[in-house]
Design a protein around this motif. Structure first.
Motif: not given
Length: 206
Positions: A2-4, A6, A11-13, A15, A42
Motif C-alpha cells: 500500500f501507499a500513502v 497526498k 492524504q489517502y492510504k 492499494q 507499506g
C-alpha cells in the motif's frame, strides 16, 4: 503493498484496485495519471518519505468527473435587522481507480502527473505582466471611485468599516452593490450587511 499519497491537501492510504474521490484533477475520463507525492510505502519493507519517497509514484485511471454532496450554509441575524442568507455549494471531485504502485522509477514512467484544475474547471492561464497602459488605467479607476463615493454615507458604516471595505477592494457604491452572496461571505475584513448593499444600489443610481 500500500501507499500513502497526498493530493488536494489531503492524504489517502491506497492499494491497487481502490476507487477514490479526490479533489478535481485536470484530466479527462479514461486518462491515466500519476500521483508523485507519496508519503509512505507499506508492505514487507516499509519506506517513510522525508517528506516524500524519492522515485515512488501511484498510478491511477480517471473514471469520471463528479460533484460531491450539496452543502447548505444558512446565516440568520435575529437582532436589529433580522436578515438571513442561504448559500449552497457542491465540491467538484474526480473519481479515480488505483492501477499500480511504483516503489521506484516513477519519474521515468512518462505518465502525466496528477495536478489540480482551476476553480472554473479550466486550465489556469499563464500569469501575464500588465502593460503600462493597463496598469495606469487600473490605478486611476480605484482613485476616481474613492474620490466620488463616500462609503460612510451608508447607515451603520463608520470610518473604521469604510477602511475595512477599502482593504477588501470595495471603494465605491457600485462595487458594493454588485457583490453576490458568495462574494459577501468570502470577505473576512468586515461583515457586510444586506442593508448596506441595498443602500449602495440606490446611491449608485445617483
Amino acid at each position: 503493498m500500500f501507499a500513502v499519497l497526498k493530493t488536494g491537501g489531503k492524504q489517502y492510504k491506497v492499494q491497487a484496485g481502490d476507487v477514490l474521490r479526490v479533489e478535481k484533477l485536470a484530466a479527462d475520463a479514461g486518462e491515466k495519471v500519476q500521483f508523485n507525492d507519496v508519503l509512505m510505502l507499506g508492505g514487507d519493507a516499509p519506506v517513510v518519505g522525508a517528506p516524500f519517497v524519492e522515485g515512488a509514484g501511484v498510478q491511477a485511471e480517471v473514471i469520471e468527473q463528479i460533484k460531491g454532496d450539496k452543502v447548505i450554509k444558512f446565516v440568520k441575524r435575529r437582532r436589529k435587522h433580522s436578515s438571513k442568507r442561504t448559500v449552497g455549494h457542491r465540491q467538484k471531485l474526480t473519481l479515480v481507480k488505483i492501477t499500480d504502485i511504483l516503489a521506484s522509477g516513477a519519474d521515468k514512467s512518462g505518465i502525466k502527473a496528477a495536478t489540480g484544475s482551476a476553480p472554473a474547471g479550466e486550465a489556469a492561464p499563464a500569469a501575464k505582466k500588465p502593460t503600462a497602459k493597463k496598469a495606469e488605467a487600473k490605478a486611476e479607476a480605484p482613485a476616481a471611485a474613492a474620490a466620488a463615493d463616500d462609503l460612510t454615507k451608508l447607515n451603520g458604516v463608520g470610518p473604521a468599516a469604510a477602511k475595512k471595505l477599502a482593504e477588501a477592494g470595495i471603494e465605491s457604491f457600485a462595487a458594493l452593490a454588485a457583490l453576490s452572496d458568495e462574494q459577501i461571505a468570502a470577505i473576512e475584513t468586515v461583515k457586510v450587511k444586506p442593508e448596506w448593499v441595498e443602500q449602495a444600489k440606490e446611491l449608485a443610481k445617483g
